[in-house]
Write a protein that holds these residues in place. Sequence first.
Motif, PDB file in Angstrom:
ATOM      1  N   GLN A  59       0.819  -1.200   0.000  1.00  9.55           N
ATOM      2  CA  GLN A  59       0.000   0.000   0.000  1.00  9.55           C
ATOM      3  C   GLN A  59       0.861   1.261   0.000  1.00  9.55           C
ATOM      4  OE1 GLN A  59      -3.762   0.461   2.463  1.00  9.55           O
ATOM      5  NE2 GLN A  59      -2.344   1.647   3.719  1.00  9.55           N
ATOM      6  N   ASN A  98       4.092   1.506  -0.810  1.00  6.76           N
ATOM      7  CA  ASN A  98       4.882   1.569  -2.046  1.00  6.76           C
ATOM      8  C   ASN A  98       4.035   2.085  -3.202  1.00  6.76           C
ATOM      9  OD1 ASN A  98       7.152   0.615  -0.741  1.00  6.76           O
ATOM     10  ND2 ASN A  98       6.839  -1.521  -1.379  1.00  6.76           N
ATOM     11  N   SER A  99       2.760   1.689  -3.226  1.00  2.00           N
ATOM     12  CA  SER A  99       1.864   2.161  -4.282  1.00  2.00           C
ATOM     13  C   SER A  99       1.663   3.664  -4.202  1.00  2.00           C
ATOM     14  CB  SER A  99       0.516   1.447  -4.182  1.00  2.00           C
ATOM     15  OG  SER A  99       0.663   0.051  -4.348  1.00  2.00           O
ATOM     16  N   GLU A 105       4.734   5.298  -5.644  1.00  2.00           N
ATOM     17  CA  GLU A 105       4.745   5.222  -7.104  1.00  2.00           C
ATOM     18  C   GLU A 105       3.746   6.202  -7.714  1.00  2.00           C
ATOM     19  OE1 GLU A 105       6.663   3.514  -9.196  1.00  2.00           O
ATOM     20  OE2 GLU A 105       7.865   2.870  -7.483  1.00  2.00           O
ATOM     21  N   THR A 132      -5.505   4.606 -11.697  1.00  2.00           N
ATOM     22  CA  THR A 132      -4.416   3.858 -11.059  1.00  2.00           C
ATOM     23  C   THR A 132      -4.913   3.111  -9.826  1.00  2.00           C
ATOM     24  OG1 THR A 132      -2.848   5.544 -11.813  1.00  2.00           O
ATOM     25  CG2 THR A 132      -2.116   4.062 -10.063  1.00  2.00           C
ATOM     26  N   GLY A 183      -4.785  -0.893  -9.264  1.00  2.00           N
ATOM     27  CA  GLY A 183      -4.113  -1.448  -8.094  1.00  2.00           C
ATOM     28  C   GLY A 183      -5.010  -2.372  -7.297  1.00  2.00           C
TER      29      GLY A 183
END
Length: 539
Positions: free
Chosen positions: A437, A439-440, A443, A510, A514
């Motif tokens: 979560q 890391n997303s 990004e 996005t 995800g």
Amino acid sequence: MLKRQRTDESPVEEQLVESTRSEDFWFCDGSIVLQAENVQFKVHKGVLSRHSPIFETILSMPHTDDEPTVEECPVLKVHDDPKDVENMLAALYGKNHDSSNPLHFSIVASFVRLGTKYEIDSILKMGLARLQYEFPVTLLAWSFGRRLHTGPFCIQDVASAAGRYAMIELALECDIPWVLPSAYYMCCLDLETTLFKLQDVARSKTLLQAVPRLCFKAHQALLEDQYHRAECMSAELLRNPDCTFRYREGRRDTRCRSALWCKPGLELSDLDTWDRSELREEDLCDSCIDTIANMSQIDMDTLWDRCYDSCAPLPFGVVVSMVRIGKKYEIPHLVRCGLKHMKKEFPVTLKDWDIREKAGGHARIDGIKTPAGLFAMIKLALEFGIETVLPSAYYQCCLDMEATLFGHQGANLLSTPASQGIPKICFTAHKRLVEIQNNSLDELSKELLEHRTCRPMLRKGRSSDYKHERCISELWPKHNTELKLLERCDPSSLEGKNLCKFCIKHILYTGEQGREAVWDHLPSFFGLPDWNDLKDFAR
């Protein structure tokens, strides 16, 4: 063990003499005397032990000299109705009860009642099969049974007011709630009898007050639904572009819906669909006949599902009994009904998960939101190999890790090796999911910084001085350990975040991508196979 010989003056023997001996079950070579109220049955220990583990345990205990005997056989008092015991013994000894012919309700009730109490699988399975036939859990079985009216698995006397009421009492007494929707609906079909004639047949005063009121409210709701369905069908037929009736000779303006049927009255329909052969007698065209038949089938399916899937949560114990009894006694309809409720609470697709969340996440199974409920559901799924519900169940445990790790203390939730591993599985998965979560989010922030279509200067109130400012500054909450990976981003929540419409669109796209990726790999976080490899009842 030698028994003490009784004398005529023995108080115990005098008490037993007052009892009545069964005419059908008094075997001269019997080894045990069952006494139900004042009726005695001299039968064989081996027969009882072979069919019932409960009797096997009781009869294996040593008989003491101060316990009563009859003809040198120990007496075992059972707190059951003598007629129930007689029906049970008749089945165990193969007398009178032909399984290929209809049985009286009293016999079926005895099978269910004592089969449950003494764990006699043979008679319990026989009784449940009869109940499933008369009180089905699928619309197809209901329609078939109502049209046939009779058959080898029928239960005699159950269609009467006394029979229906006795069935409800039996279902509540023996915890077989899956027969209740059909039984209640039968009471609604004859509402006058249910409201005014139950006093003569009811044994329970509490039920005497509850059942009529429940059926009256249900009858009103069902009638309103019936009116609504008739109106919708009439409107659909009026709009039917393929209706050919008006082109017949002598008919230019009249639609064939005028000859459909009279408006529904105060009588409740029998959950029956329209048969095409019957509709052809109503002077209808083929197109309208197809429309009526298809709509009535859909309406009845929906109504039946509502009877078994009301807004009120289904108690967890009911779901457990559906699965356990259905599997043990090979009742597939019952198993499917229990599994259906499990999958509504623990979806197997992201679409169903969103439907569940859109409804506010309200539990469809009562008591399932607590650590005890989630652990019990996971234990049930592990016991029967219902792998498909495990990813959702584990994930719901991860949503409240404190309760998962410590909420079970003081409760007997970790009584099996499988359940003892639940906290560790969830802790490990939670750690990985939170890492993904965060890391997303990193990004996404980088993507927005490089997003060339970002146009903050185009928003109202922006001047050319802001042309180098990016709209990411107020984008998202900072990293945290609260798991929200499967939450759908609400566009309205991004309003007022100082974001341009291009970035909002990118965020929503996005986020959805995800969520789908996480869902596709959700089983792997808990050490499970892929979704396609998960099975229902793998064992």
